[in-house]
Design a protein around this motif. Sequence first.
Motif, PDB file in Angstrom:
ATOM      1  N   LYS A 124       0.837  -1.109   0.016  1.00  0.00           N
ATOM      2  CA  LYS A 124       0.080  -0.046   0.069  1.00  0.00           C
ATOM      3  C   LYS A 124       0.843   1.284  -0.099  1.00  0.00           C
ATOM      4  N   GLU A 125       1.938   1.334   0.618  1.00  0.00           N
ATOM      5  CA  GLU A 125       2.849   2.246   0.718  1.00  0.00           C
ATOM      6  C   GLU A 125       3.696   2.635  -0.408  1.00  0.00           C
ATOM      7  N   VAL A 126       3.949   1.462  -1.277  1.00  0.00           N
ATOM      8  CA  VAL A 126       4.563   1.383  -2.554  1.00  0.00           C
ATOM      9  C   VAL A 126       3.458   2.270  -3.274  1.00  0.00           C
ATOM     10  N   GLN A 127       2.240   1.705  -3.462  1.00  0.00           N
ATOM     11  CA  GLN A 127       1.274   2.277  -4.328  1.00  0.00           C
ATOM     12  C   GLN A 127       0.918   3.950  -4.213  1.00  0.00           C
ATOM     13  N   LEU A 128       1.061   4.352  -2.908  1.00  0.00           N
ATOM     14  CA  LEU A 128       0.687   5.450  -2.646  1.00  0.00           C
ATOM     15  C   LEU A 128       1.781   6.537  -3.065  1.00  0.00           C
ATOM     16  N   LEU A 129       3.176   5.862  -2.944  1.00  0.00           N
ATOM     17  CA  LEU A 129       4.445   6.643  -3.462  1.00  0.00           C
ATOM     18  C   LEU A 129       4.193   6.682  -4.932  1.00  0.00           C
ATOM     19  N   LYS A 130       3.895   5.674  -5.633  1.00  0.00           N
ATOM     20  CA  LYS A 130       3.882   5.871  -6.931  1.00  0.00           C
ATOM     21  C   LYS A 130       2.780   6.798  -7.546  1.00  0.00           C
ATOM     22  N   GLU A 131       1.821   7.001  -6.629  1.00  0.00           N
ATOM     23  CA  GLU A 131       0.600   8.018  -6.919  1.00  0.00           C
ATOM     24  C   GLU A 131       0.951   9.307  -6.687  1.00  0.00           C
ATOM     25  N   LYS A 132       1.771   9.395  -5.885  1.00  0.00           N
ATOM     26  CA  LYS A 132       2.310  10.750  -5.817  1.00  0.00           C
ATOM     27  C   LYS A 132       3.374  11.199  -6.725  1.00  0.00           C
ATOM     28  N   LEU A 133       4.340  10.300  -7.009  1.00  0.00           N
ATOM     29  CA  LEU A 133       5.284  10.608  -8.231  1.00  0.00           C
ATOM     30  C   LEU A 133       4.282  11.054  -9.475  1.00  0.00           C
ATOM     31  N   GLU A 134       3.375  10.342  -9.800  1.00  0.00           N
ATOM     32  CA  GLU A 134       2.758  10.222 -11.043  1.00  0.00           C
ATOM     33  C   GLU A 134       2.042  11.802 -11.063  1.00  0.00           C
ATOM     34  N   LYS A 135       1.459  12.200  -9.744  1.00  0.00           N
ATOM     35  CA  LYS A 135       0.914  13.571  -9.710  1.00  0.00           C
ATOM     36  C   LYS A 135       1.963  14.743  -9.912  1.00  0.00           C
ATOM     37  N   LYS A 136       3.404  14.472  -9.490  1.00  0.00           N
ATOM     38  CA  LYS A 136       4.076  15.429  -9.742  1.00  0.00           C
ATOM     39  C   LYS A 136       4.737  15.521 -11.114  1.00  0.00           C
TER      40      LYS A 136
END
Length: 62
Positions: free
Chosen positions: A48-60
């Motif tokens: 779940k943490e990895v998924q959240l980090l991926k989403e943050k990277l995509e938003k940036k």
Amino acid sequence: MDGASAVGFAGILTIFIFIGLVGLILYGVFSFAIKKSGLREEISGLKKEVQLLKEKLEKKEV
């Protein structure tokens, strides 16, 4: 007959059954140990943490 051909179908079948049983026992022991130690929940949390980090990277990037 030489040694290799002396082993019949029943012997080969017995060896495969033995290997299968050992595999099932090892699977059971490891799955029980993983459940007991809580490792499954830990892995789930990390995913779940990895998924959240991926989403943050995509938003940036966008």
